[in-house]
Write an enzyme that holds these catalytic residues in place. Structure first.
Site, mmCIF file in Angstrom:
data_model
loop_
_atom_site.group_PDB
_atom_site.id
_atom_site.type_symbol
_atom_site.label_atom_id
_atom_site.label_comp_id
_atom_site.label_asym_id
_atom_site.label_seq_id
_atom_site.Cartn_x
_atom_site.Cartn_y
_atom_site.Cartn_z
ATOM 1 C CD1 TRP A 139 37.617 43.315 37.984
ATOM 2 C CD2 TRP A 139 39.412 43.952 39.161
ATOM 3 N NE1 TRP A 139 38.701 43.327 37.135
ATOM 4 C CE2 TRP A 139 39.814 43.714 37.821
ATOM 5 C CE3 TRP A 139 40.379 44.352 40.095
ATOM 6 C CZ2 TRP A 139 41.131 43.877 37.386
ATOM 7 C CZ3 TRP A 139 41.699 44.508 39.660
ATOM 8 C CH2 TRP A 139 42.053 44.277 38.318
ATOM 9 C CG ASP A 151 35.565 48.900 41.261
ATOM 10 O OD1 ASP A 151 35.560 49.776 40.357
ATOM 11 O OD2 ASP A 151 36.410 47.986 41.298
ATOM 12 C CE LYS A 204 38.361 48.876 33.846
ATOM 13 N NZ LYS A 204 39.090 47.872 33.096
#
Length: 363
Positions: free
Chosen positions: A106, A175, A199
């Site tokens: 990511w 992030d 999540k």
């Protein structure tokens, strides 16, 4: 085992498990929300009742994380991936340099996105050891004049996590998709925190962005309206029709979290869940986790079997035992248990018992 027997223990990395109490509330609300004779999905986002939900969601979220009035909380769409572009578009000009620390796929994605809009300096990159560690901060090659430093506190795929906040004077952009709300954080140390919801927050389709107010002024003058943090801040994230259902569920999840005793209480449970699972893996010669001990994630626990030929059998039998979504990410293989807030400790206990039983039968 008191769970509803039609439900499995869900170890999915995202979209991930939601608390059963929240799902039951949604089921109750769907045909007739708050006596309106309509579902929450059918009411105007600008109605008094829905605006109250949006306001409560923000206020509860602020309370949970201790977010001061120096920060705006935004609820845009597009997931964390859109924020990978919005960060450089809202914080830089084309000639600016930004620093990126890459500790997994990511972070790498975020850096590649930023390269389209400004100069990217890779301050550190853990790909040399297949993203199994966090490079020591003392060795980072940072720029003298970076507009910000971007990092990914928890890499969902590799199961690698920062257990420190990077130092320095430039704004930190993080992030936090797979770690937000899992433990206390000092928001004041960050310039921007962004997180996809799917999540620890709610269903996919909504994103949370926490941005320090002075940074809202850095935006590029020709930014598209929907790519501008300031536009969300000024409209209470009602820039266009927001994902109302996802926002309503996020509000319920925040309330649920508060009822569990808040972030400090859930952090204790999360730490215990992770410690148990890593202990079971480390004490076995049949299972192993590749991540450096000081960089292991509390939320995403990858593990491999000594004999990869047994992977398919492990997945088939674990699912039959009511343990779902344990397959590792396609880019790394093996197994991965994502143990977010809504995954109860009983789920981790059941997984550990299954792993021990499977090992006994296969060795």
């Amino acid at each position: 085992d008191v769970r509803d027997m039609s439900r499995v223990y869900n170890f999915s990395a995202g979209p991930a498990a939601l608390p059963l109490e929240v799902l039951e509330q949604i089921r109750h609300d769907i045909p007739d929300w708050q006596g309106s004779g309509m579902s929450v999905m059918e009411v105007s986002h600008r109605s008094k009742d829905f605006m109250a939900v949006a306001a409560r969601a923000e206020s509860t979220f602020r309370d949970l994380l201790g977010i001061s009035s120096d920060y705006s909380v935004l609820f845009p769409q597009g997931g964390a991936t859109l924020q990978m572009a919005m960060a450089p578009l809202n914080l830089t000009r084309k000639e600016d340099t930004v620093d990126y620390v890459i500790t997994g796929s990511w972070g790498k994605k975020a850096a590649n996105e930023a390269k389209k809009f400004c100069n990217v300096n890779i301050a550190a990159d853990a790909s040399d050891k297949n993203f199994t560690y966090i490079p020591a901060e003392v060795g980072w090659q940072r720029s003298d004049n970076a507009a910000y430093l971007h990092f990914t506190p928890n890499e969902t795929i590799a199961g690698v996590e920062f257990h420190f906040v990077p130092a320095g004077d430039v704004p930190l952009v993080a992030d936090m998709s797979s770690t937000i709300l899992s433990r206390p954080i000092d928001v004041d140390r960050f310039g921007v925190i962004y997180a996809g919801a799917q999540k620890n927050i709610g269903p996919a389709g909504i994103t949370v962005v926490i941005v320090r107010n002075d940074l809202l002024e850095r935006v590029r003058p020709n930014n598209p309206h929907l790519m501008t943090w300031k536009a969300y801040a000024e409209s209470d994230s009602m820039t266009n029709t927001p994902p109302t259902f996802a926002w309503y569920v996020a509000d319920l999840v925040f309330q649920w979290l508060k009822a569990q005793g808040g972030i400090e209480a859930i952090a204790e449970v999360n730490q215990r869940k992770a410690a148990k699972l890593y202990k079971a893996i480390d004490e076995s010669s049949f299972y192993s986790n590749p991540v450096a001990v000081d960089a292991r994630s509390w939320m995403n626990v990858p593990f491999v079997l000594a004999d990869a030929k047994l992977d398919a059998v492990f997945l088939e039998e674990s699912l039959a035992a009511g343990l779902a979504n344990l397959k590792g990410h396609r880019s790394v293989g093996g197994m991965r248990a994502s143990i977010y807030n809504a995954v109860p400790e009983a789920a981790v206990d059941a997984l550990i018992d299954f792993m021990a039983d499977f090992e006994n039968r296969k060795t």
